[in-house]
Design an enzyme around this catalytic site. Structure first.
Site, short mmCIF file in Angstrom:
data_model
loop_
_atom_site.label_atom_id
_atom_site.label_comp_id
_atom_site.label_asym_id
_atom_site.label_seq_id
_atom_site.Cartn_x
_atom_site.Cartn_y
_atom_site.Cartn_z
N CYS A 181 17.74 -42.05 83.01
CA CYS A 181 16.45 -41.98 83.12
C CYS A 181 15.70 -43.64 83.03
O CYS A 181 15.13 -44.09 82.51
CB CYS A 181 15.23 -41.38 82.19
SG CYS A 181 15.65 -41.83 80.54
N GLY A 233 17.50 -30.36 75.51
CA GLY A 233 17.90 -29.12 76.25
C GLY A 233 17.01 -28.81 77.49
O GLY A 233 17.20 -27.95 78.00
N CYS A 263 25.46 -34.14 77.23
CA CYS A 263 24.40 -34.98 76.37
C CYS A 263 23.05 -34.33 76.46
O CYS A 263 22.29 -34.62 77.36
CB CYS A 263 24.36 -36.24 76.87
SG CYS A 263 25.89 -37.47 76.96
C1 SAM Z 1 18.81 -38.79 77.83
S1 SAM Z 1 18.93 -37.87 76.56
C2 SAM Z 1 19.55 -36.37 77.04
C3 SAM Z 1 18.42 -35.32 77.45
C4 SAM Z 1 18.75 -34.01 77.97
N1 SAM Z 1 19.69 -33.80 78.93
C5 SAM Z 1 17.66 -33.22 78.41
O1 SAM Z 1 17.18 -33.13 79.55
O2 SAM Z 1 16.84 -32.79 77.64
C6 SAM Z 1 20.78 -38.24 75.98
C7 SAM Z 1 21.48 -37.76 74.84
O3 SAM Z 1 22.64 -38.16 74.66
C8 SAM Z 1 22.92 -38.02 73.13
N2 SAM Z 1 24.25 -38.81 73.20
C9 SAM Z 1 24.33 -39.97 72.78
N3 SAM Z 1 25.55 -40.38 72.76
C10 SAM Z 1 26.35 -39.33 73.00
C11 SAM Z 1 27.59 -38.98 72.91
N4 SAM Z 1 28.60 -40.04 72.69
N5 SAM Z 1 28.05 -37.80 73.16
C12 SAM Z 1 27.10 -36.87 73.22
N6 SAM Z 1 25.70 -36.92 73.18
C13 SAM Z 1 25.49 -38.14 73.14
C14 SAM Z 1 21.61 -38.36 72.28
O4 SAM Z 1 21.65 -37.99 71.21
C15 SAM Z 1 20.57 -37.76 73.45
O5 SAM Z 1 20.22 -36.62 72.98
#
Ligand code: SAM
Length: 438
Positions: A375, A258, A254
């Site tokens: 978070c 980035g 996820c």
């Molecule tokens: C907390 S953010 C991630 C932040 C990132 N790890 C960073 O440090 O910049 C969660 C991410 O999970 C993605 N997401 C939500 N459901 C998902 C899924 N089923 N599979 C993959 N990504 C998913 C969202 O689009 C979002 O960008």
């Protein structure tokens, strides 16, 4: 021509609270309508402030008006909050705050309401006791929705008030030095040369630098050269806890925008990293960040909970699951979250988190490490998820981190601790089963 800051503030707050849009979506569009940096900063400060104090601003209006403005007059109700916030919490001279707000009412087609707005603001100016909320309901005293206060109270009987208070503070600007390009000490020296004050307060996060004052990051030394990224210190633990080496195959399931992907690669530039996110639009930022920092990953738009659609059949040595969550741990940074998030959102989020965790676990090599992160500070999304997972997966063991005991099912950082965001980490180890070891 530049637009009126108070008009934009009232409209932006209306869009968030009444229309359910996020401030990070609304604010940049409103700021783009302003010519100078000072006005952009003022707009942000007012919008963040109204989000932080909404229940008290509403309560003050309720004391002074027989009923709130409704329907097409709703933006003018928010303009009242904008005006009251300035009078109570900002250092703008009262006469300027009042006259500018009344002027903004005219622009919002509230010509007939200028008397009312002027009257309310003058009363706020004259009667400080309007802000006496000692005996008010919890939601008004603490400026959070009741359901969230109840949940935090249950989870943290001794700390809930401290958490709510921390959520009211302005979040500091944390940088992460790109140790691939220069040492944190060299970057700190560059900041000193540029006359920028900072501290390096967290001993086990060597690349974390906290700026004493927020500023435009693009004007900091080495922005274009990729010398640093903006990342809260709590989030900077992820890459270290994942323990990645250059020979590892890594999945960041996820990944967008980035932040952690790039940190992992800064520490292990030759690791073979697959960066996945369900939202193709959010992956643009991942590409931008990788490019700016001079890093490489295999970036894929796909659903982490459905590996059949994208997995190539090779197990990963390390998996980071920074799962979608309520973001209740970052309210101080995104004060609108408390109004956007609803109690009913939590259960479906937990269900998705557990599904992603169970599915991605199948992709981890025996002996590998999976780091689960959110978070959030709600136990439902954190320790309870790990407890459920451990019950159902006999090949998983929770690794004890220096920062917590296994009894807590992970490491919970609370907002404001060492001036960091609220964050949760659980490091899971995949045990090689008998059939695999023989
Ligand atoms: C907390 S953010 C991630 C932040 C990132 N790890 C960073 O440090 O910049 C969660 C991410 O999970 C993605 N997401 C939500 N459901 C998902 C899924 N089923 N599979 C993959 N990504 C998913 C969202 O689009 C979002 O960008």
């Amino acid at each position: 021509m530049s637009q009126n800051v108070r008009v934009l503030a009232a409209r932006s707050c209306f869009d968030v609270v009444d229309q359910g849009m996020s401030l990070s979506e609304v604010l940049p569009k409103s700021q783009a309508l302003l010519d100078n940096a000072l006005d952009k900063a003022l707009l942000q400060e007012i919008c963040f402030g109204v989000m932080r104090y909404l229940p008290q601003l509403e309560a003050v209006c309720n004391q002074l008006m027989s009923k709130p403005l409704v329907k097409q007059l709703r933006p003018l109700q928010f303009l009242l909050y904008v005006g009251i916030y300035q009078l109570k919490f900002m250092r703008i001279p009262d006469h300027a705050a009042i006259s500018e707000t009344v002027e903004a009412a005219r622009e919002l087609k509230g010509q007939s309401l200028t008397k009312l707005i002027n009257g309310v603001l003058r009363n706020v100016q004259r009667q400080p006791a309007l802000f006496d909320f000692d005996n008010a309901p919890d939601a008004v005293q603490h400026n959070h929705p009741g359901w969230l206060i109840t949940k935090l109270r249950q989870a943290y009987p001794n700390q809930w008030q401290q958490i709510l208070l921390a959520n009211q503070q302005k979040a500091p600007l944390w940088l992460r030095v790109n140790s691939n390009k220069l040492s944190p000490t060299d970057y700190a020296a560059a900041l000193t040369r540029a006359g920028i004050e900072y501290s390096r307060p967290i001993a086990d996060l060597p690349a974390a630098i906290k700026l004493t004052q927020a500023q435009d990051v693009t004007s900091l030394p080495g922005y274009a050269e990729g010398w640093f990224s903006v990342q809260d210190a709590a989030a900077q633990y992820a890459a270290y806890l994942l323990q990645v080496d250059n020979h590892h195959r890594v999945l960041d399931a996820c990944c967008a925008p980035g932040g952690k992907t790039c940190h992992i690669l800064e520490l292990a530039p030759d690791a073979e990293l697959t960066a996945l996110d369900k939202e193709p639009k959010r992956l643009v930022r991942v590409h931008d960040n990788l490019f700016r920092l001079g890093l490489k990953a295999n970036v894929i738009a796909a659903d982490a909970a459905v590996p059949d659609n994208w997995w190539q059949g090779k197990l990963f040595d390390r998996i980071l699951l920074d799962v979608p969550c309520s973001a209740i741990g970052v309210i101080r940074r995104h004060p609108d979250i408390r109004w956007l998030r609803k109690k009913a959102d939590i259960a479906p989020l937990c269900e998705l988190q557990q599904r992603i965790l169970q599915q991605c676990w199948q992709l981890l090599a025996p002996g590998g490490i999976l780091l689960y992160a959110t978070c959030s500070i709600l136990p439902d999304e954190n320790g309870a998820q790990i407890a459920t997972f451990l019950q159902q997966n006999s090949d998983a063991r929770l690794d004890e981190l220096p920062q917590h005991t296994t009894q807590e099912n992970g490491w919970q950082l609370l907002p404001g601790e060492h001036d960091m965001d609220g964050f949760f980490y659980a490091r899971l180890l995949k045990i090689a089963t008998n059939s695999e070891t023989t």
